[in-house]
Design a protein around this motif. Structure first.
Motif, PDB file in Angstrom:
ATOM      1  N   GLU A  10     -45.500  84.601  17.519  1.00 46.27           N
ATOM      2  CA  GLU A  10     -44.519  83.516  17.539  1.00 46.27           C
ATOM      3  C   GLU A  10     -45.219  82.190  17.834  1.00 46.27           C
ATOM      4  O   GLU A  10     -46.274  82.160  18.448  1.00 46.27           O
ATOM      5  CB  GLU A  10     -43.477  83.770  18.643  1.00 46.27           C
ATOM      6  N   GLY A  52     -40.409  79.929  18.097  1.00 46.65           N
ATOM      7  CA  GLY A  52     -39.642  81.121  18.404  1.00 46.65           C
ATOM      8  C   GLY A  52     -38.826  80.977  19.661  1.00 46.65           C
ATOM      9  O   GLY A  52     -37.805  81.645  19.830  1.00 46.65           O
ATOM     10  N   SER A  55     -44.195  85.074  12.686  1.00 50.34           N
ATOM     11  CA  SER A  55     -42.832  84.557  12.622  1.00 50.34           C
ATOM     12  C   SER A  55     -42.789  83.279  11.814  1.00 50.34           C
ATOM     13  O   SER A  55     -43.657  82.416  11.944  1.00 50.34           O
ATOM     14  CB  SER A  55     -42.303  84.292  14.031  1.00 50.34           C
TER      15      SER A  55
END
Length: 457
Positions: free
Chosen positions: A383, A412, A407
């Motif tokens: 992330e 995130g 991601s």
């Protein structure tokens, strides 16, 4: 219906305000400003008033353009706010990188609980909140008496919005020395610091703390009943979407100033407080084996603003010539806290593509070491900003030999914090196996061998 969630996201480097659309789980508007540290007095502290004015202006702008249905908060850890009886700051909020607490470390170490109780390693400066409090009360003898409530950092901002004091379990469980993650209650340090009656009630991050105060509604145009959830520690915000969408085991790598590895279903057996590994506490209150290092700070120090977009030939050069950066650029934390960084066989030129690639490989291999320490198994989800660094991700997948995913969210933490409202659910992401040329695996093995040889006495 809850759709637009404004997320206050205070990182160590930047303060952000993001508007998340729960229908699409995307950020539809973002505002940022540097998170400045003011010199003092009485100690280096965060510019909370500057951030507050930035947040009020941002909330007003988001409300005008899109409408806001709720507010969530996520912040970095190692931070508490000391509130007086009127609900104002009894003292400025200490910057955890200040070395003041180190001056009384022996006395503090004499009262801090063992790692077995807290899962919290002894860290430099103010990285242990207990050390912050011990030092602040020593250098300012009247402070303890003035403090009515101690709130963790996400709840400081939630308190300014709602007037309600709280702490959340992920923040108080973030290497503060104040929490017993297995017993799920405060540690013995709370009594030893004489703050048992001052620590705000510890709540789940997804509890609705209250609604915005009338003055906030008037200043921003927000509807009076706009709800505010309790809030969450930023690394746990990155973990949260995966907690609600997949079964363990898996690991989440939250990247930013700190790279924090959290291994759900991992093992605590190899955790070593001397290597900056610890037990975090997730949004459900459960212990999660974790390890970390200052990855974003390392990137900034090494590149010094001279980063250049690397090309395929730079990757080939780094692999072929084994251009390596050995740990640790930021000493005193991470899996090799005492090691002195070194380039092999020679330092690439600042601003060169080869330097970018070798640095990215270094960061990936430091992350892989953290995964090993936490007993990680299953897929690895990256992330934050490093998810956009293909050199980092490629080496991480190759070094760990596991499936994983980078991601697509630009942060995130914002998505995780928005999901605390319990609306929407992130789509599951396939975690197929990844294969890379043998040169990647060989590079990782050579890096580990070089690091191991330097750790020997």
């Amino acid at each position: 219906m809850m759709r637009h969630i404004a997320v206050i996201d205070i990182g160590k480097t930047n303060a952000k305000l993001a508007l998340v659309d729960l229908a699409t789980l995307r950020e539809i508007d973002v505002a940022t400003r540097p998170n400045r540290v003011l010199a003092g007095p009485p100690w280096p502290h965060f510019d909370t008033e500057g951030i507050w004015q930035f947040l009020l202006a941002g909330l007003a702008g988001f409300q005008r353009k899109h409408g806001i249905d709720g507010i969530s908060v996520t912040t970095h850890g190692a931070c508490v706010a000391l509130l007086d009886a009127a609900g104002s700051l009894a003292a400025p909020i200490l910057d955890y990188e200040h070395d003041g607490p180190d001056t009384c470390a022996p006395a503090y170490d004499a009262i801090r609980p063992d790692f077995d109780e807290t899962g919290s390693p002894g860290l430099p400066g103010g990285l242990n909140v207990g050390a912050q409090l011990f030092w602040q009360f020593r250098v300012n003898p009247g402070l303890r008496a003035r403090v009515a409530r101690i709130v963790t950092y996400p709840q400081y901002w939630a308190h300014r919005l709602t007037g309600i004091a709280a702490a959340d379990v992920t923040s108080v469980g973030c290497h503060t020395d104040l929490w017993n993650p297995v017993a799920r209650r405060p540690s013995r340090l709370v009594d030893r610091l004489a703050i048992a009656g001052k620590l705000a009630p510890v709540r789940r991050p997804d509890e609705v703390l209250g609604t915005v105060l009338p003055g906030i509604a008037a200043a921003t145009g927000l509807p009076a009943p706009t709800p505010v959830v309790c809030g969450i520690h930023d690394s746990n915000a990155s973990l949260y979407p995966h907690l609600v969408s997949r079964a363990g085991p898996f690991s989440v790598v939250s990247t930013g100033t700190w790279v924090v590895v959290m291994s759900v279903g991992g093992s605590a057996e190899a955790l070593d407080p001397a290597r900056d590994s610890l037990i975090n506490v997730d949004a459900n209150g459960a212990p999660v084996p974790s390890a970390r290092f200052m990855g974003g700070r390392t990137y900034e120090l090494v590149q010094r603003g001279a980063a250049q977009r690397a090309k395929p030939e730079d990757v080939a050069k780094a692999l072929r010539e084994r251009l390596m950066l050995l740990p640790s650029v930021v000493r005193g934390s991470g899996p090799f806290p005492a090691a002195q960084s070194r380039w092999l066989p020679a330092e690439p030129a600042p601003g060169s593509g080869a330097r970018e690639v070798a640095l990215s490989f270094h960061l990936a291999l430091m992350t892989a070491e953290c995964l090993t320490i936490t007993g990680a198994c299953g897929p690895v989800i990256v992330e934050g900003p490093f998810a956009r660094n293909t050199f980092y991700c490629d080496m991480l997948w190759a070094a760990t030999g596991r499936g994983g995913v980078a991601s697509g969210s630009s942060t995130g933490t914002s998505i995780g914090a928005a999901l605390l409202f319990g609306v929407g659910k992130p789509a599951s992401v396939p975690d197929g196996p990844r294969t890379f040329p043998a040169a990647y695996v060989q590079y990782a093995a050579a890096w580990r061998k070089a690091v191991a040889s330097r750790q020997k006495p």
